[in-house]
Design an enzyme around this catalytic site. Sequence first.
Site, PDB file in Angstrom:
ATOM      1  N   PHE A   5       4.530   2.980   1.446  1.00 21.19           N
ATOM      2  CA  PHE A   5       6.335   2.554   2.015  1.00 21.19           C
ATOM      3  C   PHE A   5       6.857   1.331   1.150  1.00 21.19           C
ATOM      4  O   PHE A   5       7.810   1.238   1.682  1.00 21.19           O
ATOM      5  CB  PHE A   5       5.782   1.989   3.501  1.00 21.19           C
ATOM      6  N   GLU A  13      -6.415  -7.868  -2.278  1.00 20.30           N
ATOM      7  CA  GLU A  13      -4.560  -7.390  -2.415  1.00 20.30           C
ATOM      8  C   GLU A  13      -3.820  -7.889  -1.027  1.00 20.30           C
ATOM      9  O   GLU A  13      -4.721  -7.529   0.144  1.00 20.30           O
ATOM     10  CB  GLU A  13      -4.367  -5.839  -2.409  1.00 20.30           C
ATOM     11  N   LYS A  16       5.872  14.376   1.106  1.00 21.68           N
ATOM     12  CA  LYS A  16       4.250  13.559   2.412  1.00 21.68           C
ATOM     13  C   LYS A  16       4.917  11.716   1.809  1.00 21.68           C
ATOM     14  O   LYS A  16       4.035  11.438   1.114  1.00 21.68           O
ATOM     15  CB  LYS A  16       3.321  14.247   2.386  1.00 21.68           C
ATOM     16  N   SER A  40      -2.684   2.660  -1.507  1.00 21.66           N
ATOM     17  CA  SER A  40      -3.729   1.979  -1.514  1.00 21.66           C
ATOM     18  C   SER A  40      -5.037   2.505  -1.934  1.00 21.66           C
ATOM     19  O   SER A  40      -5.257   3.255  -2.195  1.00 21.66           O
ATOM     20  CB  SER A  40      -4.078   1.601   0.045  1.00 21.66           C
ATOM     21  N   CYS A  85       3.886  -3.216  -6.143  1.00 19.05           N
ATOM     22  CA  CYS A  85       1.944  -3.519  -6.841  1.00 19.05           C
ATOM     23  C   CYS A  85       2.559  -4.070  -8.182  1.00 19.05           C
ATOM     24  O   CYS A  85       1.036  -4.284  -8.930  1.00 19.05           O
ATOM     25  CB  CYS A  85       1.901  -2.071  -7.032  1.00 19.05           C
ATOM     26  N   GLU A 127       5.059   6.952   6.528  1.00 15.35           N
ATOM     27  CA  GLU A 127       5.969   7.227   7.630  1.00 15.35           C
ATOM     28  C   GLU A 127       6.515   5.584   8.416  1.00 15.35           C
ATOM     29  O   GLU A 127       6.952   6.390   9.512  1.00 15.35           O
ATOM     30  CB  GLU A 127       4.467   7.500   8.770  1.00 15.35           C
ATOM     31  N   ARG A 128       6.320   5.009   7.494  1.00 15.07           N
ATOM     32  CA  ARG A 128       7.011   3.660   8.079  1.00 15.07           C
ATOM     33  C   ARG A 128       8.801   3.592   7.302  1.00 15.07           C
ATOM     34  O   ARG A 128       9.511   2.918   7.913  1.00 15.07           O
ATOM     35  CB  ARG A 128       5.885   3.016   7.404  1.00 15.07           C
TER      36      ARG A 128
HETATM   37  P1  NAD Z   1      -1.076   3.476   2.096  1.00 11.46           P
HETATM   38  O1  NAD Z   1      -2.854   3.950   1.348  1.00 11.46           O
HETATM   39  O2  NAD Z   1      -1.579   3.091   3.623  1.00 11.46           O
HETATM   40  O3  NAD Z   1      -0.525   4.623   2.377  1.00 11.46           O
HETATM   41  C1  NAD Z   1       0.601   5.759   1.150  1.00 11.46           C
HETATM   42  C2  NAD Z   1       0.424   6.861   1.552  1.00 11.46           C
HETATM   43  O4  NAD Z   1      -0.820   7.543   2.263  1.00 11.46           O
HETATM   44  C3  NAD Z   1       1.356   7.227   2.536  1.00 11.46           C
HETATM   45  O5  NAD Z   1       2.069   8.274   2.334  1.00 11.46           O
HETATM   46  C4  NAD Z   1       0.200   7.012   3.908  1.00 11.46           C
HETATM   47  O6  NAD Z   1       0.418   8.160   5.197  1.00 11.46           O
HETATM   48  C5  NAD Z   1      -1.131   8.481   3.100  1.00 11.46           C
HETATM   49  N1  NAD Z   1      -2.139   7.437   4.304  1.00 11.46           N
HETATM   50  C6  NAD Z   1      -2.460   6.728   4.579  1.00 11.46           C
HETATM   51  N2  NAD Z   1      -4.101   6.597   5.628  1.00 11.46           N
HETATM   52  C7  NAD Z   1      -3.870   8.088   4.979  1.00 11.46           C
HETATM   53  C8  NAD Z   1      -5.509   8.849   4.858  1.00 11.46           C
HETATM   54  N3  NAD Z   1      -6.284   7.930   5.728  1.00 11.46           N
HETATM   55  N4  NAD Z   1      -5.578   9.985   4.470  1.00 11.46           N
HETATM   56  C9  NAD Z   1      -4.792  10.790   3.784  1.00 11.46           C
HETATM   57  N5  NAD Z   1      -3.126   9.782   4.238  1.00 11.46           N
HETATM   58  C10 NAD Z   1      -3.201   8.268   4.187  1.00 11.46           C
HETATM   59  O7  NAD Z   1      -0.239   2.758   1.352  1.00 11.46           O
HETATM   60  P2  NAD Z   1       1.438   1.886   1.465  1.00 11.46           P
HETATM   61  O8  NAD Z   1       0.537   0.436   2.934  1.00 11.46           O
HETATM   62  O9  NAD Z   1       1.954   2.549   2.012  1.00 11.46           O
HETATM   63  O10 NAD Z   1       0.870   0.931   0.227  1.00 11.46           O
HETATM   64  C11 NAD Z   1       1.162  -0.432  -0.268  1.00 11.46           C
HETATM   65  C12 NAD Z   1      -0.503   0.073  -0.850  1.00 11.46           C
HETATM   66  O11 NAD Z   1       0.325   1.017  -2.416  1.00 11.46           O
HETATM   67  C13 NAD Z   1      -0.638  -1.411  -1.563  1.00 11.46           C
HETATM   68  O12 NAD Z   1      -1.673  -1.248  -2.043  1.00 11.46           O
HETATM   69  C14 NAD Z   1       0.075  -1.396  -3.327  1.00 11.46           C
HETATM   70  O13 NAD Z   1      -0.786  -2.177  -4.255  1.00 11.46           O
HETATM   71  C15 NAD Z   1       0.191   0.123  -3.050  1.00 11.46           C
HETATM   72  N6  NAD Z   1       1.248   0.754  -4.646  1.00 11.46           N
HETATM   73  C16 NAD Z   1       0.711   0.879  -5.420  1.00 11.46           C
HETATM   74  C17 NAD Z   1       1.459   1.335  -6.668  1.00 11.46           C
HETATM   75  C18 NAD Z   1       0.687   2.257  -8.215  1.00 11.46           C
HETATM   76  O14 NAD Z   1       1.334   2.342  -8.834  1.00 11.46           O
HETATM   77  N7  NAD Z   1      -0.171   1.460  -8.186  1.00 11.46           N
HETATM   78  C19 NAD Z   1       2.446   1.434  -6.650  1.00 11.46           C
HETATM   79  C20 NAD Z   1       3.231   1.150  -5.094  1.00 11.46           C
HETATM   80  C21 NAD Z   1       2.546   0.771  -4.065  1.00 11.46           C
END
Ligand code: NAD
Length: 498
Positions: free
Chosen positions: A150, A384, A174, A227, A282, A177-178
């Site tokens: 998101f 985090e 994909k 994450s 991130c 969804e937020r």
């Molecule tokens: P998230 O892991 O909750 O969601 C990321 C994506 O995964 C979304 O599209 C979500 O719909 C999908 N998803 C969620 N649960 C899932 C599951 N059980 N199975 C399959 N797909 C699933 O992350 P977020 O809250 O949207 O983003 C924040 C996180 O992203 C933080 O941890 C941040 O550090 C990380 N981030 C990392 C980078 C990097 O380059 N390392 C960059 C941006 C964000």
Amino acid sequence: MTQTLTHFINGAGVEGTSGRFADVFHPAVGEVAAQVPLASLEEVNNAVEVAVKAQVGWAGLNAQRRARILGRFVDLAHENMDELATALSNEHGKTFDDAKGDVQRGLEVVEFCMGAPHLMKGEFSDQSGTGIDTYSMRQPLGVMAGISPFNFPAMIPLWQAGPALAAGNAFILKPSERDPSVPLMLADLFKQAGMPDGVFQVVNGDKAAVDALLDHPAVEGVGFVGSTPIAQSIYTTAAANGKRAQCFGGAKNHAIIMPDADLDQAADALIGAAFGAAGERCMALSVAVPVGKETADALVAKVFEKAKDLKVGPSLDPSSDFGPVVTAEAKARIEAAIEAGVKEGAELVLDGRGVKIDGHENGFYVGATIFDKATKDMSIYLDEIFGPVLTIVRADDFEEALALPSEHEYGNGVAIFTRDGDTAREFTRRVQVGMVGVNVPIPVPIAYYTFGGWKASGFGDLNQHGADAFKFVTKTKSVTSRWPSGIKEDASFVMPLQ
Ligand code: NAD
């Protein structure tokens, strides 16, 4: 009245048919702004089938023609920048200028990808054996998928899609969804730029959509950003299903402040990097490590003075330094993390809980929060938090400061503030983190270098953007070629007499 969003399949917005929807919030006011459809297995499979067909013609275009379409897309995105940034601010909560940066950093990677004709060049060895030439060519994988978080709803999808598209793949996004509106707007701009239908598609959804992409045999490669637990699980599943994967996870980025640093510069940098975008980056600096008591006392005083006056407020209010966090759950999680820090015995220097904004009482606001004298066994240091919380861990000397980010579970970004070149050089060489800043707080590499963290911050061996990205989205074919001799000797331009 809430808006009902769509998918973007085969060149058009398509209503969801699964009957499942998720609420999309307007975090500045705390209300539901839209409903996003959550795709079923059938909807994902349909998008993949469309992509398989569309990819053949797209890959058949020469790379320069594909690059021209990407160029038109970049121009259109600039023309629509204010609309994109407004939609992004409204769903994510970051300020308008920061939202423009989100789009801009994505476009820079697409601009880099316009170099595909050069970036896809193979190698050639003349006479690698007698009468033999050996050469290699880069070919697209086919259909690729991107699953994005998101916190950068424009930048990360464009980092994932740019190289994939430029190299001749079809791409299915994909998004989170937020905040799915900006990805849908990007899809529309790709279409306006001349992208053939089905080459760039958006399938909205949750785990069910992700699982369907991971299970589909025609999806050859998957890029994930989010994450760490999900990154690791997607990497494992993709590998087990024979797919190429790069999966980037969470972070806990440290700033080391040496006694010789310019403390005003370091304090300013920390304010922007810890609290900008409400800490939902991130590459946010969430840990400061001042070296020596004198440095620590002076730094804490300076950071406190600046942070206490920061204005958290509505995303589109130009006087806001940062906006709300993305959801009520995120706010509750961040406030619980602050409470845990208090219980663990860290010194709460500035408490951002309980912020109320006039006229926006239901918005998801958390103010700037600072902990001092945290220790490396505390949850506020280990986990985090992904909110506007800066944790200060004091170190006695350089070695202790170097060990903190090096031994931390995450290894995304790190920064050192010093005036001494030797200290900076030693630090950059030895620290066990993927991206390093020297007097630069958020060292996100420019588009033509690669972006990727180490340890629990990244799974897979190729980074995002830069030259690595083109390796990730293409497969190499090596050709060994021999042409039998003799034909040219027998060639004759004279009409045979008999
Ligand atoms: P998230 O892991 O909750 O969601 C990321 C994506 O995964 C979304 O599209 C979500 O719909 C999908 N998803 C969620 N649960 C899932 C599951 N059980 N199975 C399959 N797909 C699933 O992350 P977020 O809250 O949207 O983003 C924040 C996180 O992203 C933080 O941890 C941040 O550090 C990380 N981030 C990392 C980078 C990097 O380059 N390392 C960059 C941006 C964000």
